[in-house]
Design a protein around this motif. Structure first.
Motif, PDB file in Angstrom:
ATOM      1  N   ALA A  85       1.283  -1.393   0.048  1.00 18.77           N
ATOM      2  CA  ALA A  85       0.366   0.204   0.170  1.00 18.77           C
ATOM      3  C   ALA A  85       0.833   1.161  -0.147  1.00 18.77           C
ATOM      4  CB  ALA A  85      -0.601   0.142   1.239  1.00 18.77           C
ATOM      5  N   ASP A  86       2.099   1.614  -0.011  1.00 16.00           N
ATOM      6  CA  ASP A  86       2.950   2.404   0.664  1.00 16.00           C
ATOM      7  C   ASP A  86       3.533   2.529  -0.987  1.00 16.00           C
ATOM      8  OD1 ASP A  86       4.061   0.088   0.966  1.00 16.00           O
ATOM      9  OD2 ASP A  86       6.463   1.515   0.183  1.00 16.00           O
ATOM     10  N   LEU A  87       3.367   1.874  -1.609  1.00 15.69           N
ATOM     11  CA  LEU A  87       3.020   2.385  -3.335  1.00 15.69           C
ATOM     12  C   LEU A  87       2.785   3.722  -3.770  1.00 15.69           C
ATOM     13  CD1 LEU A  87       4.100  -0.992  -4.627  1.00 15.69           C
ATOM     14  CD2 LEU A  87       6.378   0.449  -4.255  1.00 15.69           C
ATOM     15  N   SER A  88       1.119   3.381  -3.011  1.00 18.01           N
ATOM     16  CA  SER A  88       0.281   4.296  -3.931  1.00 18.01           C
ATOM     17  C   SER A  88       0.443   5.707  -2.916  1.00 18.01           C
ATOM     18  CB  SER A  88      -1.451   3.935  -3.092  1.00 18.01           C
ATOM     19  OG  SER A  88      -1.484   2.336  -4.374  1.00 18.01           O
ATOM     20  N   THR A  89       1.274   5.676  -1.593  1.00 21.10           N
ATOM     21  CA  THR A  89       1.168   6.872  -1.625  1.00 21.10           C
ATOM     22  C   THR A  89       1.797   7.425  -2.305  1.00 21.10           C
ATOM     23  OG1 THR A  89       3.060   6.475  -0.356  1.00 21.10           O
ATOM     24  CG2 THR A  89       0.889   6.323   0.602  1.00 21.10           C
ATOM     25  N   LYS A  90       2.997   7.209  -4.133  1.00 23.50           N
ATOM     26  CA  LYS A  90       3.538   7.555  -4.481  1.00 23.50           C
ATOM     27  C   LYS A  90       2.599   8.346  -5.901  1.00 23.50           C
ATOM     28  CE  LYS A  90       7.517   5.110  -2.280  1.00 23.50           C
ATOM     29  NZ  LYS A  90       8.620   3.865  -2.612  1.00 23.50           N
ATOM     30  N   TYR A  91       2.540   7.884  -5.649  1.00 20.31           N
ATOM     31  CA  TYR A  91       1.364   7.958  -6.887  1.00 20.31           C
ATOM     32  C   TYR A  91       0.449   8.703  -6.863  1.00 20.31           C
ATOM     33  CZ  TYR A  91       4.933   4.739  -8.977  1.00 20.31           C
ATOM     34  OH  TYR A  91       5.666   4.364  -9.548  1.00 20.31           O
ATOM     35  N   ASP A  92      -0.559  10.009  -7.574  1.00 21.67           N
ATOM     36  CA  ASP A  92      -1.765  10.266  -7.556  1.00 21.67           C
ATOM     37  C   ASP A  92      -2.892   9.424  -7.360  1.00 21.67           C
ATOM     38  OD1 ASP A  92      -0.676  12.791  -7.537  1.00 21.67           O
ATOM     39  OD2 ASP A  92       0.050  12.485  -9.940  1.00 21.67           O
ATOM     40  N   VAL A  93      -3.003   8.513  -8.703  1.00 20.97           N
ATOM     41  CA  VAL A  93      -4.143   7.365  -9.182  1.00 20.97           C
ATOM     42  C   VAL A  93      -3.868   6.305  -9.044  1.00 20.97           C
ATOM     43  CG1 VAL A  93      -5.784   6.337 -10.476  1.00 20.97           C
ATOM     44  CG2 VAL A  93      -5.469   9.238 -10.234  1.00 20.97           C
ATOM     45  N   THR A  94      -3.914   4.895  -8.530  1.00 18.01           N
ATOM     46  CA  THR A  94      -3.817   3.788  -8.807  1.00 18.01           C
ATOM     47  C   THR A  94      -4.682   3.240  -9.840  1.00 18.01           C
ATOM     48  OG1 THR A  94      -2.580   3.807  -6.365  1.00 18.01           O
ATOM     49  CG2 THR A  94      -3.478   1.960  -6.873  1.00 18.01           C
ATOM     50  N   ILE A  95      -4.461   2.094 -10.236  1.00 18.33           N
ATOM     51  CA  ILE A  95      -4.630   1.140 -10.674  1.00 18.33           C
ATOM     52  C   ILE A  95      -5.064   0.136 -10.318  1.00 18.33           C
ATOM     53  CG2 ILE A  95      -6.230   0.794 -12.834  1.00 18.33           C
ATOM     54  CD1 ILE A  95      -5.017   3.094 -14.236  1.00 18.33           C
ATOM     55  N   PHE A  96      -5.924  -0.650  -9.502  1.00 15.48           N
ATOM     56  CA  PHE A  96      -6.105  -1.853  -9.908  1.00 15.48           C
ATOM     57  C   PHE A  96      -6.662  -3.060 -10.715  1.00 15.48           C
ATOM     58  CE2 PHE A  96      -5.499  -0.011  -5.496  1.00 15.48           C
ATOM     59  CZ  PHE A  96      -4.712  -0.523  -4.886  1.00 15.48           C
ATOM     60  N   ASP A  97      -6.239  -4.273 -11.560  1.00 14.88           N
ATOM     61  CA  ASP A  97      -6.872  -4.981 -12.644  1.00 14.88           C
ATOM     62  C   ASP A  97      -7.069  -6.174 -11.929  1.00 14.88           C
ATOM     63  OD1 ASP A  97      -7.606  -5.067 -14.383  1.00 14.88           O
ATOM     64  OD2 ASP A  97      -5.795  -5.966 -15.631  1.00 14.88           O
ATOM     65  N   GLU A  98      -5.587  -6.518 -10.684  1.00 16.49           N
ATOM     66  CA  GLU A  98      -5.621  -8.042  -9.511  1.00 16.49           C
ATOM     67  C   GLU A  98      -5.788  -7.786  -8.747  1.00 16.49           C
ATOM     68  OE1 GLU A  98      -5.908 -10.271 -12.056  1.00 16.49           O
ATOM     69  OE2 GLU A  98      -6.086  -9.990 -13.844  1.00 16.49           O
ATOM     70  N   GLU A  99      -6.223  -8.807  -7.995  1.00 15.47           N
ATOM     71  CA  GLU A  99      -5.543  -8.554  -6.466  1.00 15.47           C
ATOM     72  C   GLU A  99      -4.469  -8.890  -6.042  1.00 15.47           C
ATOM     73  OE1 GLU A  99      -8.094 -12.328  -4.985  1.00 15.47           O
ATOM     74  OE2 GLU A  99      -9.676 -12.509  -6.714  1.00 15.47           O
ATOM     75  N   VAL A 100      -4.574  -8.017  -5.088  1.00 13.66           N
ATOM     76  CA  VAL A 100      -2.730  -7.994  -3.856  1.00 13.66           C
ATOM     77  C   VAL A 100      -2.943  -8.924  -3.018  1.00 13.66           C
ATOM     78  CG1 VAL A 100      -3.081  -5.552  -4.830  1.00 13.66           C
ATOM     79  CG2 VAL A 100      -3.039  -6.448  -2.185  1.00 13.66           C
ATOM     80  N   LYS A 101      -1.546  -8.656  -2.710  1.00  9.97           N
ATOM     81  CA  LYS A 101      -1.161 -10.174  -1.855  1.00  9.97           C
ATOM     82  C   LYS A 101      -1.843  -9.506  -0.036  1.00  9.97           C
ATOM     83  CE  LYS A 101       2.343 -12.900   0.424  1.00  9.97           C
ATOM     84  NZ  LYS A 101       3.485 -12.747   0.808  1.00  9.97           N
ATOM     85  N   PRO A 102      -2.672 -10.286   0.345  1.00 12.80           N
ATOM     86  CA  PRO A 102      -3.489 -10.188   1.449  1.00 12.80           C
ATOM     87  C   PRO A 102      -2.579  -9.453   2.644  1.00 12.80           C
ATOM     88  CG  PRO A 102      -3.692 -12.670   1.404  1.00 12.80           C
ATOM     89  CD  PRO A 102      -3.454 -11.764   0.118  1.00 12.80           C
ATOM     90  N   ILE A 103      -2.502  -8.725   3.383  1.00 14.02           N
ATOM     91  CA  ILE A 103      -1.372  -8.408   4.473  1.00 14.02           C
ATOM     92  C   ILE A 103      -2.068  -9.256   5.879  1.00 14.02           C
ATOM     93  CG2 ILE A 103      -1.352  -6.189   3.645  1.00 14.02           C
ATOM     94  CD1 ILE A 103      -3.146  -4.981   5.514  1.00 14.02           C
ATOM     95  N   LYS A 104      -3.112 -10.109   5.623  1.00 12.01           N
ATOM     96  CA  LYS A 104      -4.232 -10.856   6.704  1.00 12.01           C
ATOM     97  C   LYS A 104      -4.508 -11.857   6.169  1.00 12.01           C
ATOM     98  CE  LYS A 104      -6.663 -10.379  11.190  1.00 12.01           C
ATOM     99  NZ  LYS A 104      -7.199 -10.257  12.194  1.00 12.01           N
ATOM    100  N   GLU A 105      -4.488 -12.693   6.298  1.00 10.16           N
ATOM    101  CA  GLU A 105      -5.108 -13.666   5.561  1.00 10.16           C
ATOM    102  C   GLU A 105      -6.585 -14.245   6.214  1.00 10.16           C
ATOM    103  OE1 GLU A 105      -4.761 -15.631   3.003  1.00 10.16           O
ATOM    104  OE2 GLU A 105      -2.205 -15.142   2.891  1.00 10.16           O
ATOM    105  N   ARG A 106      -8.020 -14.124   6.027  1.00 10.21           N
ATOM    106  CA  ARG A 106      -8.913 -14.635   6.276  1.00 10.21           C
ATOM    107  C   ARG A 106      -8.786 -15.395   7.352  1.00 10.21           C
ATOM    108  NH1 ARG A 106     -13.545 -17.754   2.352  1.00 10.21           N
ATOM    109  NH2 ARG A 106     -11.703 -19.047   2.111  1.00 10.21           N
ATOM    110  N   VAL A 107      -9.801 -14.813   8.552  1.00 10.40           N
ATOM    111  CA  VAL A 107     -10.193 -16.506   9.818  1.00 10.40           C
ATOM    112  C   VAL A 107     -11.486 -16.450  10.086  1.00 10.40           C
ATOM    113  CG1 VAL A 107      -9.682 -15.993  12.379  1.00 10.40           C
ATOM    114  CG2 VAL A 107      -8.070 -14.785  10.514  1.00 10.40           C
ATOM    115  N   PHE A 108     -11.696 -18.097  10.350  1.00  8.43           N
ATOM    116  CA  PHE A 108     -12.703 -18.631  10.481  1.00  8.43           C
ATOM    117  C   PHE A 108     -13.166 -18.669  12.087  1.00  8.43           C
ATOM    118  CE2 PHE A 108     -11.783 -20.321   6.158  1.00  8.43           C
ATOM    119  CZ  PHE A 108     -12.590 -19.654   5.596  1.00  8.43           C
TER     120      PHE A 108
END
Length: 653
Positions: A85-108
């Motif tokens: 996410a820190d990469l986005s702070t260096k740009y005006d607009v971020t375009i997400f075309d795919e899922e990124v790596k989760p910073i926290k996995e799903r919890v059941f």
């Protein structure tokens, strides 16, 4: 002479077009799969075919980068598996075309007794302080925005290539890059014609082509995403710009904005965008950048929260026409699948290879057609208020119309409306700002204090302790407030920084019931007038468990909360035997007793009662520990007293 004029005109046109297409001084970060890296071992084929994914893997990122470089001064890309996410702070607009790596996995979360999954915490992809302007292309919108409270949710991954019900007067069609959309009438999608709000639509509606290919072409191309339309625009931070051809209602959102996040639901890369769509997509990026400082005000954490539109839908679904439409749909489905099954059986008999679909349909059995009563039970019976109306459609229609102003939903409950009897008693709809003024007035007058507190707890996210504080807040902000249903049925201030950073709250009574849903008490009888159960549930803080003992006492009977000297009755007691590594955290929380008729110092419990005590569990406590608890009581009615009983329980901690 004419040749010189022609050349001059062409030169002037090119100069003018070049100026019109002048690059915008906006920096772009594109996030997708890089062809310089190996394809993921597990192909994400739910939104495209494996063959098309492999084919486009090499071309999609380069196509976007080349396209974006024609419109913007700085364009860079990163593989989605390496994005942070820190990469986005260096740009005006971020375009997400795919899922990124989760910073926290799903919890059941599982029931400790049954092992059944009782709740799921979704995976987290972006930190809660993520504020960067972003454009989401199709499916990543839901995953990445869900834990942020985004309205760009997953209604259906079923968007094809045409837009309809489009607001062509919107800014994204005005510039800075010029576009004149080509609009043609095309057949109205069948799901719209069958939906409650589209039955009277014409057979053709105006559409705008966004992509040159879609999944309906049956070549395995990418599928786009639409978000839920109901409640999308109930806050000033969100807007719907267009729907699109999909398997849902005409209100499904294909193009929309929430805060500084924009949904471009259509999945095509620039290689498959029409020239008009390329211009509009570039305008979307500029528009998103212009809204860079917009924050989410109303946050949607429950994608299936019911809005009052659900009541409107039910009014149609319970009609004969609604039932007939359902019957026709099921008959058409059965007929179509039987044809597929027959062809599959013929191919198999001929020794020909079968597709995956044909293999599934080999032994297809027609789905049963529901009777009218079965259908009504399905549509009405799942609602929490169905016990009031039964399946009588006249009663249901009257109930829905009478109570629509007072319907609300618990923030965490899916697809269910309940009647706010507090608001109804005042005759004020919950989406009328007067409901807050009336509740505060009750506090100021010292009347119906509990009712006032319930209303303010239910419809705000504030937590003031005095009537004066509530009045000061209301007088300051009431002209700036709006009511959001999709955001949790609360009144919010049209300023993200003026609202507390907390979620809407379930009713306190309901939270209390939820704590003990694992207890299934036997109905009491004259032979056994007291039913007792016990359970261990998670506490409010980490490392805390709560022992819950609940009683259900038959009408006309009671047990004793307090026995003064001089009385022969036996007082109710409860206890816990703690295992090693645990300790109590506070005293027992007990229900409020009632006075015994004619003896105001003798106190009793009747009806349903809950006793709770918190326990601290050490970090090094072994798994699989159990504890013992007990409940000791004497039950009486007006004529007889039973011998005292002690109920004992062994519970898994």
């Amino acid at each position: 002479m004419s040749k010189k004029i022609t050349v001059l005109l062409i030169w002037i046109f090119c100069i003018g077009y070049s100026q019109a297409q002048q690059k915008q001084n906006i920096s772009i970060l594109y996030v997708g799969y890089s062809p310089d890296k190996e394809m993921p071992a597990k192909r994400p084929v739910y939104w495209t075919s494996a063959e098309r994914f492999e084919q486009e893997y090499k071309t999609r990122m380069p196509a976007f980068v080349n396209y974006l470089n024609q419109y913007f001064t700085k364009v860079e890309s990163v593989d989605c598996r390496e994005y942070t996410a820190d990469l986005s702070t260096k740009y005006d607009v971020t375009i997400f075309d795919e899922e990124v790596k989760p910073i926290k996995e799903r919890v059941f979360h599982k029931d400790p007794e049954t092992g059944k999954i009782v709740s799921v915490d979704p995976a987290v992809y972006l930190p809660e302080n993520y504020r960067s302007p972003s454009v989401f292309i199709g499916h990543p919108a839901n995953y990445l925005g869900r834990t942020l409270g985004s309205k760009l949710d997953w209604y259906c991954l079923c968007l094809d290539r045409y837009a309809h019900h489009t607001k062509f007067d919107h800014a994204i069609f005005k510039g800075p890059f010029k576009v004149k959309p080509t609009i043609k009438n095309r057949p109205t999608p069948k799901p719209i014609l069958k939906s409650w709000d589209g039955l009277d639509m014409p057979t053709e509606i105006p559409m705008w082509e966004v992509n040159t290919e879609g999944y309906h072409d049956e070549k395995g191309y990418r599928i786009g995403l639409v978000s839920r339309g109901w409640g999308f625009e109930d806050s000033p931070d969100a807007e719907i710009i267009s729907s699109g051809v999909c398997d849902k209602q005409k209100t499904a959102v294909a193009l929309g904005r929430h805060g500084n996040h924009f949904l471009w639901g259509f999945a095509g890369s620039p290689d498959y965008m029409t020239e008009e769509a390329k211009q509009v997509f570039a305008n979307v990026i500029v528009y998103t950048y212009k809204n860079k400082d917009e924050k989410f005000i109303a946050k949607k954490y429950n994608e299936r929260i019911a809005t009052k539109k659900w009541a409107d839908e039910l009014l149609f679904y319970i009609t004969k026409r609604g039932y007939d439409e359902n019957v026709k749909f099921m008959k058409d489905f059965n007929e179509k699948m039987l044809q597929v099954s027959k062809k599959a059986q013929e191919k198999k008999a001929e020794g020909k290879a079968l597709t995956e679909m044909e293999k599934m349909m080999l032994d297809f059995q027609p789905k049963p057609i529901l009777t009218r009563m079965q259908y009504l039970k399905k549509m009405i019976g799942r609602n929490s208020w169905s016990s009031i109306t039964g399946l009588d459609t006249i009663k249901v229609r009257a109930f829905l119309k009478e109570n629509r102003p007072y319907f609300y939903s618990q923030p965490d409950v899916r697809v269910d409306l309940r009647v706010d009897e507090d608001a109804k008693s005042l005759g004020i709809a919950n989406n009328d700002i007067k409901i807050l003024d009336a509740a505060i007035s009750l506090l100021e007058q010292g009347k119906d204090i509990e009712k006032a507190n319930r209303l303010l707890w239910r419809y705000t996210i504030e937590d003031f302790s005095t009537a004066k504080e509530w009045r000061t807040w209301y007088n300051k902000y009431n002209s700036q407030m709006f009511f959001t249903q999709s955001g949790g049925y609360v009144w919010l201030i049209n300023d993200a920084d003026a609202n507390p950073d907390v979620r809407p709250r379930n009713d306190k009574k309901i939270e209390k019931k939820k704590e003990i849903t694992s207890l299934e008490l036997v109905e009491p009888s004259h032979e056994k007038p007291v039913s007792v159960g016990a359970a261990v549930v998670d506490g409010d803080i980490k490392g805390e468990k709560v022992v819950v003992i609940e009683t259900k006492i038959m009408d006309g009977y009671h047990i004793y909360a307090y026995v003064p000297k001089g009385e022969a009755y036996i007082k109710t007691e409860q206890g816990i035997e703690l295992p090693a590594g645990t300790e109590f955290s506070g005293d027992w929380q007990k229900p409020s007793p009632a006075p015994y008729p004619g003896k105001d110092k003798l106190l009793i419990y009747n009806g349903q009662n809950t006793f709770k005590r918190a326990i601290k569990v050490g970090e090094n406590t072994k798994d699989g520990l159990t504890l013992k608890c007990w409940f000791y009581y004497q039950c009486c009615d007006a004529t007889i007293c039973f011998p005292p009983k002690k109920k004992e329980f062994e519970l898994k901690l």
